[in-house]
Scaffold this motif. Sequence first.
Motif, PDB file in Angstrom:
ATOM      1  N   GLN A  40      58.176 115.360  37.234  1.00  0.00           N
ATOM      2  CA  GLN A  40      59.095 114.252  37.499  1.00  0.00           C
ATOM      3  C   GLN A  40      59.655 114.332  38.924  1.00  0.00           C
ATOM      4  O   GLN A  40      59.747 113.324  39.620  1.00  0.00           O
ATOM      5  N   VAL A  41      60.019 115.529  39.347  1.00  0.00           N
ATOM      6  CA  VAL A  41      60.528 115.704  40.714  1.00  0.00           C
ATOM      7  C   VAL A  41      59.444 115.318  41.722  1.00  0.00           C
ATOM      8  O   VAL A  41      59.718 114.602  42.686  1.00  0.00           O
ATOM      9  N   ALA A  42      58.214 115.766  41.495  1.00  0.00           N
ATOM     10  CA  ALA A  42      57.116 115.431  42.409  1.00  0.00           C
ATOM     11  C   ALA A  42      56.916 113.921  42.471  1.00  0.00           C
ATOM     12  O   ALA A  42      56.712 113.360  43.550  1.00  0.00           O
ATOM     13  N   ARG A  43      56.997 113.256  41.325  1.00  0.00           N
ATOM     14  CA  ARG A  43      56.846 111.795  41.276  1.00  0.00           C
ATOM     15  C   ARG A  43      57.975 111.102  42.042  1.00  0.00           C
ATOM     16  O   ARG A  43      57.741 110.193  42.832  1.00  0.00           O
ATOM     17  N   MET A  44      59.201 111.530  41.794  1.00  0.00           N
ATOM     18  CA  MET A  44      60.354 110.875  42.408  1.00  0.00           C
ATOM     19  C   MET A  44      60.451 111.138  43.915  1.00  0.00           C
ATOM     20  O   MET A  44      60.899 110.288  44.666  1.00  0.00           O
ATOM     21  N   MET A  45      60.051 112.317  44.340  1.00  0.00           N
ATOM     22  CA  MET A  45      60.152 112.663  45.755  1.00  0.00           C
ATOM     23  C   MET A  45      58.850 112.373  46.507  1.00  0.00           C
ATOM     24  O   MET A  45      58.781 112.532  47.723  1.00  0.00           O
ATOM     25  N   ASN A  46      57.820 112.006  45.755  1.00  0.00           N
ATOM     26  CA  ASN A  46      56.529 111.656  46.332  1.00  0.00           C
ATOM     27  C   ASN A  46      55.942 112.782  47.187  1.00  0.00           C
ATOM     28  O   ASN A  46      55.417 112.546  48.280  1.00  0.00           O
ATOM     29  N   GLU A  47      56.068 114.001  46.679  1.00  0.00           N
ATOM     30  CA  GLU A  47      55.476 115.159  47.350  1.00  0.00           C
ATOM     31  C   GLU A  47      55.359 116.300  46.357  1.00  0.00           C
ATOM     32  O   GLU A  47      55.987 116.294  45.308  1.00  0.00           O
ATOM     33  N   GLU A  48      54.524 117.259  46.709  1.00  0.00           N
ATOM     34  CA  GLU A  48      54.323 118.416  45.850  1.00  0.00           C
ATOM     35  C   GLU A  48      55.596 119.261  45.767  1.00  0.00           C
ATOM     36  O   GLU A  48      56.362 119.324  46.735  1.00  0.00           O
ATOM     37  N   VAL A  49      55.781 119.902  44.640  1.00  0.00           N
ATOM     38  CA  VAL A  49      56.936 120.778  44.448  1.00  0.00           C
ATOM     39  C   VAL A  49      56.603 122.146  45.030  1.00  0.00           C
ATOM     40  O   VAL A  49      55.586 122.751  44.677  1.00  0.00           O
ATOM     41  N   THR A  50      57.446 122.620  45.925  1.00  0.00           N
ATOM     42  CA  THR A  50      57.245 123.941  46.528  1.00  0.00           C
ATOM     43  C   THR A  50      57.699 125.029  45.551  1.00  0.00           C
ATOM     44  O   THR A  50      58.375 124.747  44.555  1.00  0.00           O
ATOM     45  N   ASP A  51      57.353 126.259  45.851  1.00  0.00           N
ATOM     46  CA  ASP A  51      57.795 127.377  45.017  1.00  0.00           C
ATOM     47  C   ASP A  51      59.317 127.470  44.996  1.00  0.00           C
ATOM     48  O   ASP A  51      59.913 127.748  43.958  1.00  0.00           O
ATOM     49  N   ALA A  52      59.942 127.221  46.136  1.00  0.00           N
ATOM     50  CA  ALA A  52      61.408 127.274  46.210  1.00  0.00           C
ATOM     51  C   ALA A  52      62.021 126.175  45.351  1.00  0.00           C
ATOM     52  O   ALA A  52      62.977 126.420  44.607  1.00  0.00           O
ATOM     53  N   ALA A  53      61.472 124.965  45.427  1.00  0.00           N
ATOM     54  CA  ALA A  53      61.989 123.868  44.605  1.00  0.00           C
ATOM     55  C   ALA A  53      61.784 124.166  43.129  1.00  0.00           C
ATOM     56  O   ALA A  53      62.654 123.887  42.303  1.00  0.00           O
ATOM     57  N   ALA A  54      60.643 124.751  42.774  1.00  0.00           N
ATOM     58  CA  ALA A  54      60.370 125.096  41.378  1.00  0.00           C
ATOM     59  C   ALA A  54      61.404 126.089  40.859  1.00  0.00           C
ATOM     60  O   ALA A  54      61.845 125.986  39.707  1.00  0.00           O
ATOM     61  N   ALA A  55      61.811 127.025  41.699  1.00  0.00           N
ATOM     62  CA  ALA A  55      62.833 127.998  41.288  1.00  0.00           C
ATOM     63  C   ALA A  55      64.169 127.292  41.041  1.00  0.00           C
ATOM     64  O   ALA A  55      64.861 127.592  40.057  1.00  0.00           O
TER      65      ALA A  55
END
Length: 77
Positions: A40-55
């Motif tokens: 959902q975050v990747a969809r809303m931000m229109n970019e891949e989720v980084t390891d830091a964001a995943a944490a």
Amino acid sequence: MLESPAKQRQLWIIQRLQRICTDFRNMSDSEPCFEQYEQQVARMMNEEVTDAAAAWIQLIAVSLRTGTPFIPTEYLK
């Protein structure tokens, strides 16, 4: 504590992640898994989720599941 522009930007991003995750959970019929939050975050931000964001997403999701407040500034000390 958050005087630097880099810290302010980091806080803004974390708060955005929190809003996306909270809205997603509120719209879901059942408890989303971590991967669904990340998608959902990747969809809303229109970019891949980084390891830091995943944490951060994982911390936010645990907070939502347990009902404990997520206060980003406490993690940025």
